[in-house]
Design an enzyme around this catalytic site. Structure first.
Site, PDB file in Angstrom:
ATOM      1  N   HIS A  97       0.791  -1.044   0.063  1.00 29.89           N
ATOM      2  CA  HIS A  97      -0.085   0.019  -0.050  1.00 29.89           C
ATOM      3  C   HIS A  97       0.937   1.229  -0.022  1.00 29.89           C
ATOM      4  O   HIS A  97       1.986   1.316   0.361  1.00 29.89           O
ATOM      5  CB  HIS A  97      -0.669   0.065   1.298  1.00 29.89           C
ATOM      6  CG  HIS A  97      -0.305   0.385   2.547  1.00 29.89           C
ATOM      7  ND1 HIS A  97      -0.107   1.812   2.889  1.00 29.89           N
ATOM      8  CD2 HIS A  97       0.319  -0.273   3.642  1.00 29.89           C
ATOM      9  CE1 HIS A  97       0.455   1.890   4.128  1.00 29.89           C
ATOM     10  NE2 HIS A  97       0.784   0.718   4.394  1.00 29.89           N
ATOM     11  N   CYS A  98       0.349   2.409  -0.583  1.00 29.96           N
ATOM     12  CA  CYS A  98       0.952   3.526  -0.440  1.00 29.96           C
ATOM     13  C   CYS A  98       0.092   4.568   0.382  1.00 29.96           C
ATOM     14  O   CYS A  98      -0.839   4.167   1.235  1.00 29.96           O
ATOM     15  CB  CYS A  98       1.341   4.101  -1.887  1.00 29.96           C
ATOM     16  SG  CYS A  98      -0.012   4.237  -3.218  1.00 29.96           S
ATOM     17  N   TRP A  99      -0.059   5.817   0.057  1.00 31.29           N
ATOM     18  CA  TRP A  99      -0.765   6.893   0.801  1.00 31.29           C
ATOM     19  C   TRP A  99      -2.187   6.777   0.422  1.00 31.29           C
ATOM     20  O   TRP A  99      -3.210   6.833   1.376  1.00 31.29           O
ATOM     21  CB  TRP A  99      -0.306   8.141   0.572  1.00 31.29           C
ATOM     22  CG  TRP A  99      -1.295   9.375   0.905  1.00 31.29           C
ATOM     23  CD1 TRP A  99      -1.483  10.453   0.219  1.00 31.29           C
ATOM     24  CD2 TRP A  99      -1.898   9.370   2.247  1.00 31.29           C
ATOM     25  NE1 TRP A  99      -2.349  11.218   1.043  1.00 31.29           N
ATOM     26  CE2 TRP A  99      -2.554  10.719   2.371  1.00 31.29           C
ATOM     27  CE3 TRP A  99      -1.697   8.734   3.491  1.00 31.29           C
ATOM     28  CZ2 TRP A  99      -3.393  10.980   3.286  1.00 31.29           C
ATOM     29  CZ3 TRP A  99      -2.549   9.426   4.620  1.00 31.29           C
ATOM     30  CH2 TRP A  99      -3.322  10.423   4.537  1.00 31.29           C
ATOM     31  N   TYR A 126      -3.392   4.018   2.648  1.00 29.74           N
ATOM     32  CA  TYR A 126      -3.060   4.391   4.082  1.00 29.74           C
ATOM     33  C   TYR A 126      -4.286   5.322   4.498  1.00 29.74           C
ATOM     34  O   TYR A 126      -4.679   5.305   5.754  1.00 29.74           O
ATOM     35  CB  TYR A 126      -2.007   4.811   4.407  1.00 29.74           C
ATOM     36  CG  TYR A 126      -1.517   5.178   5.776  1.00 29.74           C
ATOM     37  CD1 TYR A 126      -1.330   4.293   6.837  1.00 29.74           C
ATOM     38  CD2 TYR A 126      -1.445   6.618   6.418  1.00 29.74           C
ATOM     39  CE1 TYR A 126      -1.103   4.470   8.162  1.00 29.74           C
ATOM     40  CE2 TYR A 126      -1.417   6.824   7.583  1.00 29.74           C
ATOM     41  CZ  TYR A 126      -1.321   5.915   8.656  1.00 29.74           C
ATOM     42  OH  TYR A 126      -1.059   6.200   9.880  1.00 29.74           O
TER      43      TYR A 126
END
Length: 346
Positions: A97-99, A126
């Site tokens: 995952h990223c932001w 996130y």
């Protein structure tokens, strides 16, 4: 194989089984992350800033070209890092995952999928996880509060309850702080507020899965503030509405317990802790407590402080809406975790 996108609830379930890789920058990860996740930054702090600026001021295409330059030289190291961790975990399945579930996670997921991993990504990244965290505090839980004046060994009682199969959340353990002016002594640095919330939400979610009609979640009676972090207001309000089993332990027993726990620290640390509560303790009591330390009368100092904390705890406990109905005193002869845990269960 192909990359599979997951909604947050599915992602949370699989995160208990497979490694989670957070591809945000090291600064974002350090601030707060999903508990148990591994940092695998696609861009470092400075690179992220440059790519973001290009995206905002020029174009998406320009940002992608710059990003690819950074990404290209890191591909082998990133694959090797994931390979090592998945070997240790004996799996070829990973979560990424990223932001916001955008280009960073998509790029890393593509690479890992190409290499042969089974890859899942989080829709919304996130940011979606943080929304999930906050929702956990809105839920209602069957909570049982363990109360008692300072020095009652409440943390050890919770540990004993956990050893006996009870569902326990140690708030002070999550906060890395014992709650008083002396609470940081011997503790690792506190997490940031956001990370504390992530840890607490994870604990609540994990315990909720194990709940039955006969089970409760045991928590220590705390002030909302634990060192530098705060119990989320909506969850703290729920805690304050629950019944409190108050360990009623003699003053001298608690004083001896405090001496064993904090008497080992240096005079400098103890004096600094006393000074931190000078305004509330009062000038005279502060001076007397410090003089006791200087003269090696540790017990005299702690006796002053224990009386101060007893008054504070009592005042705080009475701020509940129905303290007479909610607080149930359990007479205890000593600070013995095993004995007192059994009394609570009875």
């Amino acid at each position: 194989m192909a990359v599979t996108k997951l909604l947050i609830d599915e992602f949370i379930v699989l995160s208990k089984q497979y490694p989670v890789f957070d591809v945000r920058s090291e600064g974002e990860f350090e601030h707060a992350h999903i508990p148990g996740a591994h940092s695998l930054p696609l861009f470092n702090n400075e690179e992220r800033k440059i790519v973001g600026t290009a995206y905002k001021q020029e174009s998406k295409q320009k940002a992608i070209k710059i990003g690819l330059k950074y990404f290209g030289v890191k591909m082998v190291k990133m694959v090797e890092a994931v390979e090592q961790l998945t070997e240790d975990a004996n799996t070829k399945t990973v979560l990424v995952h990223c932001w916001r579930g955008g280009m960073r996670s998509a790029g890393v997921a593509w690479l890992l999928d190409l290499y042969g991993f089974k890859v899942y990504t989080l829709v919304g990244g996130y940011k979606t996880y943080r929304n999930w965290v906050l929702k956990q505090f809105d839920l209602t839980y069957p909570i049982q509060i363990v109360g008692g004046y300072t020095g009652s060994g409440k943390t050890e009682v919770l540990q004993e309850l956990s050893n006996r199969g009870e569902l326990v959340i140690d708030l002070e353990g999550l906060a890395h702080h014992k709650g008083s002016a002396f609470g940081a002594l011997g503790q690792p640095p506190q997490p940031r507020q956001e990370m504390f919330e992530n840890l607490l939400a994870t604990q609540l979610s994990d315990k909720a899965v194990l709940l039955t009609s006969e089970k409760v979640i045991w928590l220590e009676d705390e002030s909302q503030r634990i060192g530098e972090v705060n119990i989320p207001t909506i969850f703290f309000k729920q805690m304050r509405e629950k019944k409190v089993l108050f360990l009623d332990i003699p003053f001298d027993e608690r004083l001896q317990y405090i001496l064993q726990g904090y008497g080992k620290f240096s005079k400098e640390h103890l004096v600094n802790a006393v000074i931190r509560i000078k305004k509330r303790l009062g000038g005279l009591e502060t001076k007397t407590a410090i003089n006791c330390l200087i003269e090696d009368d540790i017990m005299g100092c702690f006796a002053i402080l224990l009386k101060y904390y007893d008054k504070g705890y009592f005042a705080g406990s009475q701020k509940r809406e129905n303290p007479e109905q909610l607080i149930h005193k359990i007479p205890c002869n000593s600070v013995d975790a095993k004995t007192n845990a059994i009394r609570l269960l009875q």
